[in-house]
Design a protein around this motif. Structure first.
Motif, PDB file in Angstrom:
ATOM      1  N   THR A   1      25.643 -19.358  -3.729  1.00 34.84           N
ATOM      2  CA  THR A   1      24.946 -18.430  -2.836  1.00 34.84           C
ATOM      3  C   THR A   1      23.977 -19.140  -1.893  1.00 34.84           C
ATOM      4  OG1 THR A   1      23.236 -18.013  -4.514  1.00 34.84           O
ATOM      5  CG2 THR A   1      25.135 -16.511  -4.458  1.00 34.84           C
TER       6      THR A   1
ATOM      7  N   TYR B   1      29.247 -19.552   3.843  1.00 32.75           N
ATOM      8  CA  TYR B   1      29.887 -18.434   3.146  1.00 32.75           C
ATOM      9  C   TYR B   1      28.953 -17.239   2.981  1.00 32.75           C
ATOM     10  CZ  TYR B   1      33.621 -21.755   2.584  1.00 32.75           C
ATOM     11  OH  TYR B   1      34.622 -22.651   2.856  1.00 32.75           O
ATOM     12  N   GLN B   2      27.661 -17.479   3.066  1.00 32.94           N
ATOM     13  CA  GLN B   2      26.750 -16.340   3.213  1.00 32.94           C
ATOM     14  C   GLN B   2      27.103 -15.585   4.493  1.00 32.94           C
ATOM     15  OE1 GLN B   2      22.535 -17.043   3.167  1.00 32.94           O
ATOM     16  NE2 GLN B   2      22.545 -18.040   1.162  1.00 32.94           N
TER      17      GLN B   2
ATOM     18  N   ALA C   1      35.768 -13.674   0.947  1.00 33.09           N
ATOM     19  CA  ALA C   1      34.387 -13.928   1.367  1.00 33.09           C
ATOM     20  C   ALA C   1      33.415 -13.750   0.207  1.00 33.09           C
ATOM     21  CB  ALA C   1      34.010 -12.992   2.516  1.00 33.09           C
ATOM     22  N   SER C   2      33.645 -12.736  -0.619  1.00 33.92           N
ATOM     23  CA  SER C   2      32.771 -12.474  -1.750  1.00 33.92           C
ATOM     24  C   SER C   2      32.809 -13.606  -2.762  1.00 33.92           C
ATOM     25  CB  SER C   2      33.176 -11.155  -2.424  1.00 33.92           C
ATOM     26  OG  SER C   2      32.446 -10.938  -3.610  1.00 33.92           O
TER      27      SER C   2
ATOM     28  N   LYS D   1      33.844 -16.746  -2.322  1.00 30.03           N
ATOM     29  CA  LYS D   1      33.287 -17.974  -1.741  1.00 30.03           C
ATOM     30  C   LYS D   1      31.766 -17.927  -1.718  1.00 30.03           C
ATOM     31  CE  LYS D   1      35.208 -21.010  -0.155  1.00 30.03           C
ATOM     32  NZ  LYS D   1      35.715 -22.276  -0.753  1.00 30.03           N
ATOM     33  N   ASN D   2      31.217 -16.772  -1.446  1.00 26.06           N
ATOM     34  CA  ASN D   2      29.768 -16.621  -1.451  1.00 26.06           C
ATOM     35  C   ASN D   2      29.203 -16.783  -2.860  1.00 26.06           C
ATOM     36  OD1 ASN D   2      27.121 -15.664  -0.212  1.00 26.06           O
ATOM     37  ND2 ASN D   2      27.450 -14.073  -1.740  1.00 26.06           N
ATOM     38  N   ASP D   3      29.868 -16.208  -3.855  1.00 29.61           N
ATOM     39  CA  ASP D   3      29.347 -16.210  -5.214  1.00 29.61           C
ATOM     40  C   ASP D   3      29.406 -17.578  -5.875  1.00 29.61           C
ATOM     41  OD1 ASP D   3      28.778 -13.570  -4.958  1.00 29.61           O
ATOM     42  OD2 ASP D   3      30.336 -12.845  -6.320  1.00 29.61           O
TER      43      ASP D   3
ATOM     44  N   ASN E   1      22.068  -5.883  -1.441  1.00 31.09           N
ATOM     45  CA  ASN E   1      22.115  -7.238  -0.872  1.00 31.09           C
ATOM     46  C   ASN E   1      20.774  -7.944  -1.013  1.00 31.09           C
ATOM     47  OD1 ASN E   1      24.771  -6.840  -0.151  1.00 31.09           O
ATOM     48  ND2 ASN E   1      24.296  -6.197   1.936  1.00 31.09           N
TER      49      ASN E   1
ATOM     50  N   TYR F   1      30.006 -15.635   6.090  1.00 35.37           N
ATOM     51  CA  TYR F   1      31.297 -14.967   5.920  1.00 35.37           C
ATOM     52  C   TYR F   1      31.125 -13.598   5.265  1.00 35.37           C
ATOM     53  CZ  TYR F   1      34.578 -18.780   7.089  1.00 35.37           C
ATOM     54  OH  TYR F   1      35.340 -19.717   7.733  1.00 35.37           O
ATOM     55  N   PHE F   2      30.381 -13.602   4.170  1.00 38.01           N
ATOM     56  CA  PHE F   2      30.226 -12.360   3.412  1.00 38.01           C
ATOM     57  C   PHE F   2      29.520 -11.296   4.247  1.00 38.01           C
ATOM     58  CE2 PHE F   2      28.245 -10.010  -0.335  1.00 38.01           C
ATOM     59  CZ  PHE F   2      29.410  -9.321  -0.605  1.00 38.01           C
TER      60      PHE F   2
ATOM     61  N   LYS G   1      25.310 -21.588   3.353  1.00 37.75           N
ATOM     62  CA  LYS G   1      25.050 -20.738   4.517  1.00 37.75           C
ATOM     63  C   LYS G   1      26.348 -20.271   5.183  1.00 37.75           C
ATOM     64  CE  LYS G   1      20.652 -21.298   3.947  1.00 37.75           C
ATOM     65  NZ  LYS G   1      19.856 -20.221   3.333  1.00 37.75           N
TER      66      LYS G   1
END
Length: 605
Positions: free
Chosen positions: A92, A97-98, A84-85, A87-89, A178, A100-101, A95
């Motif tokens: 960013t 993967y935001q 999740a981290s 994929k988010n990075d 965050n 997910y994280f 939405k």
């Protein structure tokens, strides 16, 4: 500079990046659906953890069962967290993967709350009973160091109920970090500036560093002012976030009966705070060397006054050669060949199996890092800029990734996750070896001077600058503990004064540099930054040892993981970090290379 052109160069969207230059996260989960399945399983497992409460008192077999179940759950939550981290990075602004994280952060809090009873119960085991367990069941020997680390902090653990409340609130405590991350990486909008070719470009975190290396002072100044004027607009928000983060550290230290937040931060690694304080004291003694370097820059660049945006511009001719990622891979393999076949095969796998996310794109997290866990590859995030700094970053992060790989493959899970304190040693040892490689493989005195300057810049940024950060971070915690105000005004005033103290009277008192604290993500990592400085200094000694005696002791150190306390592990590799000798040796190298650069520049003039 050329006449200004109207053409604007925009960052690519994530979908426009060539696949071979992106990391392959299907090695973690083949699909998002597989990720969702694992999340569901973890949720179920966390709900079942309560059945293991009060069972370890029964016998050694029960303790083994608790350990195996708990560590299996931890491995699983770490794996979904990494997915999740990452994929988010990579974007960013995405939405999905935001979400997910955010979900995994909450689930992580739930999981850790589900076994908050574990450490209090381990601490409640009488020493005699635990000793009997070790004698009666050989399986427990694999968990001895893991359990010893917990029992070392016995007087700082709370009741089961209190530990549960803290674990459940971990996502709340993460809110300041965050908020900083979203504001800094997604919401903050930078203006356009001009590059060396006179083109209008969209300023970004990655591009900022490149523009500060420009030989055109107008380019450096414009980028510097544009970036910090943007942060200036949000300084109060950044101050609120950082102050709240510091307050959580002091709160947790207080309720856990630590004298200070610093003591609490260093205690899990069994590190004395003297290691931290010794660094700051010793660096302050060697500030004249930093200030001598500032004076050299002023002289060589022929400046009436030197500003902070002048500190990264080369004081020698910039080599025409650019470092494409393809070229950097070749050099990396040549530099790291000193470690032998096994190390090199891991590096080759990183390149061929897409462990690396190379290019900058819109919304991508800035900077660079190595990230992974026991059941994933040790991935690397880059924001490639085709310059020497990108090459150094690749070699640096590769040091982290190989360290992780070796620890994960040489140690059981519970002993694999090495301390951050030793992490920076692995990365900066690689940097030191790259510097020596570049110096030895050139007959061009101009390029040699450039590399020397780069080394001095790296030392300045890693030892001096990170220690300055460490001194500022310690001040933040001390001020908050004393219930003194920490508004943007106080933070700006302190940071500006500290900056002037480090760089000396030759440096102009640029008002905007007072805002540098607003953009440093590592201030949200809890007494983290000092380890860059200690790691770089230790790496200097280890790099010399590797070249003189071979890599055997060093490779053993990389494979240690968390099976030993960090000071012991580094000492066995050949460096005692409880003394000033390793710091003094690093400053001796800095002084020698500074003198060498001064000599080359005198000959040239």
């Amino acid at each position: 500079m050329r006449a200004m052109e109207k053409k604007k160069i925009a960052l690519l969207a994530r979908t426009e990046i060539p696949t071979e230059l992106t990391w392959d996260l299907t090695k973690i989960f083949a699909t998002d659906a597989a990720f969702e399945t694992e999340v569901h399983l973890i949720t179920t497992m966390a709900g079942a953890m309560k059945q293991y409460r009060q069972t370890m008192q029964k016998d050694a077999d029960a303790l083994v069962s608790v350990l195996e179940t708990l560590l299996n759950l931890k491995r699983r939550i770490e794996k979904v967290y990494v997915y999740a981290s990452l994929k988010n990075d990579e974007d960013t602004n995405n939405k999905r993967y935001q979400g997910y994280f955010a979900r995994i952060q909450k689930l992580t809090a739930t999981v850790y709350a589900s076994f908050a009873w574990f450490e209090p119960e381990v601490l409640a085991l009488p020493a005699e009973k635990l000793a009997h367990y070790y004698e009666s069941d050989a399986r427990l020997n694999a968990y001895r160091h893991f359990l010893d680390q917990i029992r070392l902090q016995k007087k700082h653990f709370l009741s089961e109920k209190e530990e549960g409340l803290l674990a459940a609130a971990s996502d709340i405590f993460a809110a300041p970090e965050n908020i900083f991350g979203i504001l800094n990486n997604a919401d903050l909008k930078f203006p356009t500036v001009h590059n060396d070719q006179g083109q209008t470009v969209e300023l970004s975190h990655g591009l900022f560093g490149k523009l500060l290396e420009s030989t055109h002072r107008a380019v450096r100044k414009e980028a510097f002012n544009a970036l910090y004027q943007t942060y200036e607009q949000f300084q109060n928000t950044f101050a609120t976030a950082l102050t709240a983060h510091v307050r959580t550290h002091n709160f947790e230290a207080q309720i856990r009966n630590y004298a200070t937040a610093k003591r609490a931060a260093l205690a899990p690694d069994n590190l004395p705070t003297a290691v931290y304080d010794l660094l700051i004291a010793r660096v302050n003694q060697f500030l004249p060397l930093l200030q001598r370097y500032v004076k050299l820059r002023k002289q060589v660049l022929k400046l009436d006054e030197v500003h902070m945006y002048d500190l990264y511009a080369p004081i020698t001719a910039v080599p025409e050669k650019k470092y494409s990622f393809s070229t950097a891979k070749k050099i990396t393999l040549e530099v790291l060949a000193i470690f032998g076949t096994e190390y090199l095969e891991i590096v080759k796998r990183a390149f061929s199996e897409r462990w690396i996310d190379v290019c900058e794109n819109r919304g991508k997290r800035d900077g660079a890092y190595s990230s992974g866990t026991y059941d994933t590859p040790p991935y690397i995030l880059l924001n490639w800029q085709n310059n020497l700094e990108s090459l150094y970053t690749l070699v640096h992060e590769m040091g982290h990734s190989v360290h992780s790989y070796l620890s994960n493959h040489r140690q059981a899970y519970q002993n694999s996750d090495y301390s951050i304190f030793v992490a920076e040693i692995a990365s900066t040892t690689n940097e030191n070896l790259l510097t020596q490689y570049l110096l030895e493989n050139t007959t061009d005195t101009g390029f040699k001077a450039y590399i020397l300057n780069h080394y001095l810049d790296s030392f300045k940024g890693t030892v001096y600058r990170q220690t300055q950060f460490a001194e500022f971070e310690d001040w933040l915690h001390i001020q908050d503990a004393a219930q003194k105000p920490l508004t943007a005004k106080e933070l700006n005033e302190k940071y500006l004064a500290l900056n002037q103290h480090y760089y000396g009277p030759s440096m102009q008192k640029d008002a905007l540099i007072a805002l540098e604290w607003t953009r440093i993500p590592h201030f949200y990592y809890n007494y983290y930054v000092y380890q860059y400085a200690t790691g770089f200094a230790a790496a200097s000694a280890l790099a010399a040892k590797i070249r003189d005696e071979g890599p055997k002791d060093y490779l053993r150190f990389l494979s240690t993981g968390n099976s030993q306390y960090p000071l012991e592990a580094v000492k066995r590799a050949g460096v005692d970090m409880t003394t000033v000798e390793y710091l003094d040796a690093a400053f001796a190298i800095f002084q020698r290379r500074l003198a060498e650069l001064e000599g080359l520049l005198r000959k040239k003039s």
